[in-house]
Design a protein around this motif. Structure first.
Motif, PDB file in Angstrom:
ATOM      1  N   SER A   1       6.963  -9.132   5.065  1.00  0.00           N
ATOM      2  CA  SER A   1       5.650  -9.339   5.677  1.00  0.00           C
ATOM      3  C   SER A   1       5.336 -10.832   5.740  1.00  0.00           C
ATOM      4  O   SER A   1       5.930 -11.636   5.021  1.00  0.00           O
ATOM      5  CB  SER A   1       4.559  -8.604   4.896  1.00  0.00           C
ATOM      6  N   ASP A   2       4.387 -11.183   6.567  1.00  0.00           N
ATOM      7  CA  ASP A   2       3.999 -12.590   6.684  1.00  0.00           C
ATOM      8  C   ASP A   2       2.665 -12.887   6.000  1.00  0.00           C
ATOM      9  O   ASP A   2       2.080 -13.945   6.192  1.00  0.00           O
ATOM     10  CB  ASP A   2       3.960 -13.016   8.152  1.00  0.00           C
ATOM     11  N   ARG A   3       2.197 -11.977   5.181  1.00  0.00           N
ATOM     12  CA  ARG A   3       0.928 -12.174   4.473  1.00  0.00           C
ATOM     13  C   ARG A   3       1.044 -13.367   3.524  1.00  0.00           C
ATOM     14  O   ARG A   3       2.017 -13.501   2.803  1.00  0.00           O
ATOM     15  CB  ARG A   3       0.567 -10.921   3.690  1.00  0.00           C
ATOM     16  N   THR A   4       0.016 -14.212   3.478  1.00  0.00           N
ATOM     17  CA  THR A   4       0.049 -15.385   2.600  1.00  0.00           C
ATOM     18  C   THR A   4      -0.980 -15.328   1.475  1.00  0.00           C
ATOM     19  O   THR A   4      -0.861 -16.065   0.508  1.00  0.00           O
ATOM     20  CB  THR A   4      -0.174 -16.685   3.415  1.00  0.00           C
ATOM     21  N   GLU A   5      -1.982 -14.479   1.596  1.00  0.00           N
ATOM     22  CA  GLU A   5      -3.033 -14.382   0.583  1.00  0.00           C
ATOM     23  C   GLU A   5      -2.716 -13.268  -0.404  1.00  0.00           C
ATOM     24  O   GLU A   5      -2.445 -12.132  -0.003  1.00  0.00           O
ATOM     25  CB  GLU A   5      -4.387 -14.101   1.231  1.00  0.00           C
TER      26      GLU A   5
ATOM     27  N   ALA B   1      -3.303  -8.113  -0.878  1.00  0.00           N
ATOM     28  CA  ALA B   1      -1.897  -7.818  -0.594  1.00  0.00           C
ATOM     29  C   ALA B   1      -1.502  -6.461  -1.175  1.00  0.00           C
ATOM     30  O   ALA B   1      -2.043  -6.022  -2.194  1.00  0.00           O
ATOM     31  CB  ALA B   1      -1.007  -8.904  -1.189  1.00  0.00           C
TER      32      ALA B   1
ATOM     33  N   ASP C   1       3.841  -6.000   0.698  1.00  0.00           N
ATOM     34  CA  ASP C   1       3.874  -7.463   0.748  1.00  0.00           C
ATOM     35  C   ASP C   1       4.678  -8.093  -0.378  1.00  0.00           C
ATOM     36  O   ASP C   1       5.258  -9.164  -0.194  1.00  0.00           O
ATOM     37  CB  ASP C   1       2.445  -8.007   0.719  1.00  0.00           C
TER      38      ASP C   1
ATOM     39  N   LEU D   1       3.674 -16.065  -0.355  1.00  0.00           N
ATOM     40  CA  LEU D   1       3.099 -15.110  -1.293  1.00  0.00           C
ATOM     41  C   LEU D   1       3.826 -15.160  -2.634  1.00  0.00           C
ATOM     42  O   LEU D   1       3.209 -15.043  -3.694  1.00  0.00           O
ATOM     43  CB  LEU D   1       3.144 -13.702  -0.699  1.00  0.00           C
TER      44      LEU D   1
END
Length: 121
Positions: free
Chosen positions: A7-11, A15, A57, A111
């Motif tokens: 995934s490209d989630r950063t927070e 998550a 994530d 992440l």
């Protein structure tokens, strides 16, 4: 018919994280325990593959982990764009005299950094 991609989630907040309930104990975190969507599955190999597919994530365990449970998943995750490390953020090293690593953290690089930066080592 498509390549694996994390995934490209950063927070970290919000998550989806595959981890056992004990890792959310306050003593494992530098500050407040992060508010994440906790998912649990008992198999480490399964958790690693779910992150490699981008269906979750991140995943981590803080307990000493047998190398044979995570070595193949480590390769698959890195090929899918993940950063992997032990709980202290150190590169995973296999074929140790005692065949365990110091936990495992796996997620996309941003992440992963958020998780390892928030954990007490």
């Amino acid at each position: 018919d498509r390549p694996l991609k994390v995934s490209d989630r950063t927070e970290l907040t919000g998550a989806s994280v595959l981890a056992a309930k004990p890792v959310y104990a306050p003593q494992h975190w530098r500050g407040a325990v992060p508010e994440v969507k906790r998912i649990y599955r008992p198999s480490l190999a399964y958790r690693l593959s779910v992150v490699a597919e981008g269906r979750a994530d991140a995943m981590f365990t803080l307990r000493p982990t047998w190398e044979w449970d995570v070595a193949a998943g480590d390769v698959i995750l890195r090929e899918a764009g993940a950063a992997t490390s032990d709980r202290a953020g150190e590169r995973l090293v296999f074929n140790n005299p005692h065949p365990q690593v110091n936990g495992i953290v796996a997620a996309n690089p941003a992440l992963h950094g958020a998780i390892t930066g928030a954990l007490v080592v």
